[in-house]
Design an enzyme around this catalytic site. Structure first.
Site, PDB file in Angstrom:
ATOM      1  N   TYR A 163     -13.484 -68.611 -75.248  1.00 59.64           N
ATOM      2  CA  TYR A 163     -12.513 -69.527 -74.658  1.00 59.64           C
ATOM      3  C   TYR A 163     -12.990 -70.784 -73.635  1.00 59.64           C
ATOM      4  CZ  TYR A 163      -9.342 -66.444 -77.205  1.00 59.64           C
ATOM      5  OH  TYR A 163      -8.553 -65.750 -78.393  1.00 59.64           O
ATOM      6  N   GLN A 196       0.521 -57.776 -76.056  1.00 62.64           N
ATOM      7  CA  GLN A 196       0.578 -57.922 -77.587  1.00 62.64           C
ATOM      8  C   GLN A 196       1.098 -56.682 -78.163  1.00 62.64           C
ATOM      9  OE1 GLN A 196      -3.402 -59.681 -79.085  1.00 62.64           O
ATOM     10  NE2 GLN A 196      -3.168 -61.188 -77.683  1.00 62.64           N
ATOM     11  N   HIS A 199      -4.843 -57.118 -79.039  1.00 58.74           N
ATOM     12  CA  HIS A 199      -5.749 -56.841 -80.119  1.00 58.74           C
ATOM     13  C   HIS A 199      -5.366 -55.499 -80.836  1.00 58.74           C
ATOM     14  CE1 HIS A 199      -8.806 -60.313 -79.127  1.00 58.74           C
ATOM     15  NE2 HIS A 199      -7.661 -60.710 -79.176  1.00 58.74           N
TER      16      HIS A 199
END
Length: 373
Positions: free
Chosen positions: A268, A89, A153
C-alpha cells in the site's frame, strides 16, 4: 490471463435510477437496464441467498440475519446465531442454502468465529435448520485455525458445486508471509468439505502429513467472490490484491495460486514485496486489475432477462462503487465493461431465483436490475 483498464459506458439519469446501455456486439438489438431499490435497513449486506423465488435471506455483517419477503424487509430477525466477533472485517459473513433446501430447510453461514485454537477469531461455518425465524439443530462444520486477533482478510464466501461439495474461501488473515503457503494452516485457502463437515476422500492433501485435509487450493490472499460456472461446474473466485493485483481465478484441485510469492500488486505504500508475477508451479490468474477495484461478490448471468449479459460474469467493486461485466470465451476472460457507476460500494451481487440480478451495497441498500421501460 488478461488485463483491460475498461471503458465507462454512457449512462443517463432516469428518476431515481441509472439506465445502463450495454454495448452492441453486432448480434442484434440491445437492451437498456436500470436499478431499483428493493430495501434499505441492512448496514453491510454481506451474503444473499434465496429460500424461494420471493424470499431472500441476507446476512448483515454486524451480526444479524434478515429476511426479505416479496420485496419487503421483515422486522423480525432470525434468532439463534452463535457468538461471533463483529470487529474490523469480521462479523456475520456469507450465507447459502443447501442444494436440497426445499426438502431439508438447511442453511449454511460463515462468520468470524471463536471456535478455533488461540486468541481472537477465524472463519467458521455453521449448518443449521431455519424454521420460521429460528435456527435449530446447529452444528459447526468448519473452523479455520489458528485464531488471530487481527481484524482483516476472513475471505468467507460459500458455494456448492454440482456434486454437492461445499467450498469455503478463507483469507490470509493479514499474515501473508506465513499462512497462504503453509498447508498446516487454514488461512489463505479454498477449502472443500461435505455438507455435514466431513472431508471428501479425494481432496488433494488428505494423505499428506502436516497438511489440513479440507484444503482444496492454496496461495490466496482474500477471496471475497466465488461462484460455480453454470456449464462446466468449475469454481471461479476473485480475490483482493494489495495495491493492484486483484485476481480472477479458476480453482484447480491442489493448485498453488502464488500469494505472496507472485503478484501484480505492490504494498500500500507503493514499495515492492516481490519482483515476480509468474513462477513455475504457480497458477496465473484469468484476469487481474491494476489499479485494484476491491472486488466483492460475483455471479454468472444465465437469465434470459439480460440477453446482452448472458454468459458473462458480473463482479462488484467496493472501491469504485460500480459493477463490472466480464466477457468470456471458454475459460478465458476477454474484456470488461463497467456498469452503473456510483451504484454504491458493492458488497455482493447475485442472480436470484427469480432470474433478476440483485446488488447489495454498503449503507445504500439492496437493488434489483430490471429492463428499462
Amino acid at each position: 490471463m488478461a488485463r483491460l483498464l475498461g471503458i465507462i459506458c454512457c449512462v443517463v439519469l432516469t428518476g431515481s435510477a441509472y439506465a445502463q446501455q450495454p454495448k452492441n456486439s453486432g448480434s442484434g438489438s440491445i437492451q437498456s437496464y436500470e436499478y431499483q431499490l428493493v430495501t434499505e435497513g441492512i448496514d453491510i449486506p454481506w451474503g444473499m441467498t434465496w429460500l424461494d423465488k420471493k424470499t431472500i435471506l441476507v446476512s448483515d455483517r454486524k451480526g444479524e440475519l434478515r429476511i426479505i419477503s416479496n420485496g419487503v424487509l421483515l422486522n423480525e430477525k432470525v434468532t439463534g446465531l452463535p457468538e461471533l466477533r463483529a470487529e474490523g472485517q469480521g462479523g456475520l459473513l456469507d450465507v447459502a442454502v443447501d442444494p436440497n433446501y426445499a426438502q431439508n430447510n438447511l442453511i449454511y453461514f460463515s462468520y468470524s468465529g471463536l471456535e478455533g485454537e488461540g486468541q481472537g477469531a477465524h472463519t467458521s461455518v455453521v449448518r443449521a435448520k431455519l424454521q420460521d425465524f429460528k435456527l435449530t439443530e446447529q452444528s459447526v462444520i468448519f473452523e479455520a485455525g489458528p485464531n488471530t486477533t487481527k481484524g482483516q482478510h476472513y475471505g468467507s464466501r460459500l458455494t456448492f458445486d454440482k456434486q454437492g461439495y461445499l467450498y469455503i474461501s478463507s483469507g490470509d488473515r493479514g499474515n501473508r508471509d506465513v499462512n497462504p503457503q503453509r498447508l498446516d494452516r487454514d488461512a489463505g485457502k479454498i477449502h472443500r468439505i461435505n455438507g455435514d463437515g466431513s472431508i471428501p476422500k479425494d481432496n488433494p492433501f488428505v494423505a499428506q502429513k502436516d497438511a489440513n485435509p479440507s484444503i482444496f487450493s492454496y496461495g490466496h490472499r482474500n477471496p471475497q467472490g466465488m461462484a460455480m460456472h453454470p456449464v462446466t461446474g468449475d469454481i471461479w473466485t476473485h480475490e483482493h490484491g494489495p495495491k493492484g493485483g486483484d485476481e480472477i481465478n479458476i480453482i484447480r484441485k491442489g493448485a498453488n495460486y502464488g500469494w505472496p510469492v507472485i503478484s501484480f500488486g505492490v504494498n500500500y505504500s507503493g514499495s515492492s514485496f516481490t519482483e515476480l508475477t509468474a513462477k513455475e508451479g504457480m497458477e496465473q490468474p484469468q484476469w487481474y486489475w491494476v489499479p485494484s477495484i476491491a472486488p466483492s461478490g460475483m455471479t454468472f448471468v444465465t437469465s434470459d432477462i439480460y440477453p446482452d449479459w448472458k454468459g458473462k460474469i458480473i463482479v462488484g467493486s467496493l472501491k469504485f462503487a460500480y459493477l463490472v461485466a466480464l466477457e468470456l470465451e471458454g475459460d478465458k476472460v476477454l474484456s470488461q465493461e463497467i456498469l452503473f457507476p456510483d451504484i454504491g460500494r458493492v458488497r455482493n451481487v447475485k442472480q436470484g431465483a427469480d432470474g433478476y440480478l440483485y446488488v447489495a451495497t454498503d449503507g445504500a441498500g439492496i437493488f434489483k436490475i430490471v429492463p428499462s421501460k
